[in-house]
Design an enzyme around this catalytic site. Sequence first.
Site, PDB file in Angstrom:
ATOM      1  N   TYR A   1       3.557   9.555 -12.485  1.00 44.64           N
ATOM      2  CA  TYR A   1       2.537   9.141 -11.237  1.00 44.64           C
ATOM      3  C   TYR A   1       2.093   8.185 -11.740  1.00 44.64           C
ATOM      4  O   TYR A   1       2.269   6.920 -11.946  1.00 44.64           O
ATOM      5  CB  TYR A   1       2.149  10.208 -10.266  1.00 44.64           C
ATOM      6  CG  TYR A   1       0.685   9.295  -9.622  1.00 44.64           C
ATOM      7  CD1 TYR A   1       1.737   8.455  -8.496  1.00 44.64           C
ATOM      8  CD2 TYR A   1      -0.120   9.363  -9.321  1.00 44.64           C
ATOM      9  CE1 TYR A   1       1.520   7.655  -7.619  1.00 44.64           C
ATOM     10  CE2 TYR A   1      -1.070   8.711  -9.019  1.00 44.64           C
ATOM     11  CZ  TYR A   1      -0.321   7.686  -7.855  1.00 44.64           C
ATOM     12  OH  TYR A   1      -1.319   6.983  -6.897  1.00 44.64           O
TER      13      TYR A   1
ATOM     14  N   SER B   1      -4.157   2.477  -8.638  1.00 40.82           N
ATOM     15  CA  SER B   1      -5.073   4.268  -8.956  1.00 40.82           C
ATOM     16  C   SER B   1      -5.554   3.373 -10.216  1.00 40.82           C
ATOM     17  O   SER B   1      -5.126   3.281 -10.743  1.00 40.82           O
ATOM     18  CB  SER B   1      -3.416   4.974  -8.794  1.00 40.82           C
ATOM     19  OG  SER B   1      -4.109   6.113  -9.119  1.00 40.82           O
TER      20      SER B   1
ATOM     21  N   THR C   1      -7.630  10.832   1.999  1.00 37.92           N
ATOM     22  CA  THR C   1      -6.355  11.618   2.784  1.00 37.92           C
ATOM     23  C   THR C   1      -5.212  12.326   2.812  1.00 37.92           C
ATOM     24  O   THR C   1      -5.956  13.213   1.839  1.00 37.92           O
ATOM     25  CB  THR C   1      -5.141  10.129   1.847  1.00 37.92           C
ATOM     26  OG1 THR C   1      -4.819  10.175   0.280  1.00 37.92           O
ATOM     27  CG2 THR C   1      -6.510   8.244   1.538  1.00 37.92           C
TER      28      THR C   1
ATOM     29  N   LYS D   1       2.144   3.761 -12.237  1.00 37.62           N
ATOM     30  CA  LYS D   1       0.902   3.167 -11.462  1.00 37.62           C
ATOM     31  C   LYS D   1       0.759   2.115 -12.622  1.00 37.62           C
ATOM     32  O   LYS D   1       0.019   0.912 -12.458  1.00 37.62           O
ATOM     33  CB  LYS D   1      -0.091   4.342 -10.641  1.00 37.62           C
ATOM     34  CG  LYS D   1      -0.495   4.999 -10.098  1.00 37.62           C
ATOM     35  CD  LYS D   1       0.651   3.727  -8.618  1.00 37.62           C
ATOM     36  CE  LYS D   1       0.493   3.943  -7.645  1.00 37.62           C
ATOM     37  NZ  LYS D   1       0.668   3.489  -6.080  1.00 37.62           N
TER      38      LYS D   1
ATOM     39  N   ASN E   1       0.949  -1.086  -0.238  1.00 40.63           N
ATOM     40  CA  ASN E   1      -0.035   0.438  -0.389  1.00 40.63           C
ATOM     41  C   ASN E   1       0.639   1.227   0.047  1.00 40.63           C
ATOM     42  O   ASN E   1       0.453   2.276  -0.117  1.00 40.63           O
ATOM     43  CB  ASN E   1      -1.173   0.362   1.231  1.00 40.63           C
ATOM     44  CG  ASN E   1      -1.676   1.120   1.191  1.00 40.63           C
ATOM     45  OD1 ASN E   1      -2.729   1.190   0.386  1.00 40.63           O
ATOM     46  ND2 ASN E   1      -2.062   1.831   2.253  1.00 40.63           N
TER      47      ASN E   1
ATOM     48  N   VAL F   1      -9.874   9.475  -2.755  1.00 43.90           N
ATOM     49  CA  VAL F   1      -9.893   8.628  -2.003  1.00 43.90           C
ATOM     50  C   VAL F   1      -9.122   9.912  -0.679  1.00 43.90           C
ATOM     51  O   VAL F   1      -8.258  10.486  -0.765  1.00 43.90           O
ATOM     52  CB  VAL F   1      -8.680   7.018  -1.215  1.00 43.90           C
ATOM     53  CG1 VAL F   1      -8.938   6.873   0.302  1.00 43.90           C
ATOM     54  CG2 VAL F   1      -8.722   6.167  -2.428  1.00 43.90           C
TER      55      VAL F   1
END
Length: 183
Positions: free
Chosen positions: A87, A72, A124, A91, A18, A122
């Site tokens: 990024y 993701s 976060t 992924k 994770n 999400v």
Amino acid sequence: MFAAIKEQHKGVDVCINNAGLSHSEPLLSGKTSSWKNMIDVNVLALSICACEAYQSMKERNVDDGHIINMNSLCGHQVFSLADAHFYSATKYAVTALTEGLRQELRAENTHIRATCISPGVVKTEFMSRLYHDSPEKAKVFNNFSLLLQPMTAIDVASAVTYVLSAPPHVQVCALLSFSCSFI
């Protein structure tokens, strides 16, 4: 880390990879050091942990383990956000690595499963960390996320629980999940 797990718990039966990070570094102007950091965490660390988890299962004859790579939606679609293009590349690598892992596990005649879970936005601290040096960009993203009701950590945990609770003969290769208000 895996030596400590072996000492304290005998080994790994389920590995949930994770860890992940992003830097605001577009392809045309980004810093190599930031790109390398994303590769080290998002790709190499995930691969090392998957390999170590498999070795732990193999040495203890665990044939029903599970390796879950948290990914993701950016690993399945490149969004029009230059800050996230590199990024996304890391992924997409996670998507390919998980499928490769699944194929290798199958070739080894094991029942250990590999799954890629790819949540959308999400709630976060991920984005605030990404834009810690740009309050304007953080504000734009936060306003956007209010419109689409981001998923919660509980939503993601529910996806993990779903995958782990699948019967032994069911392989959930990939699970893409996002808030219904997103579609």
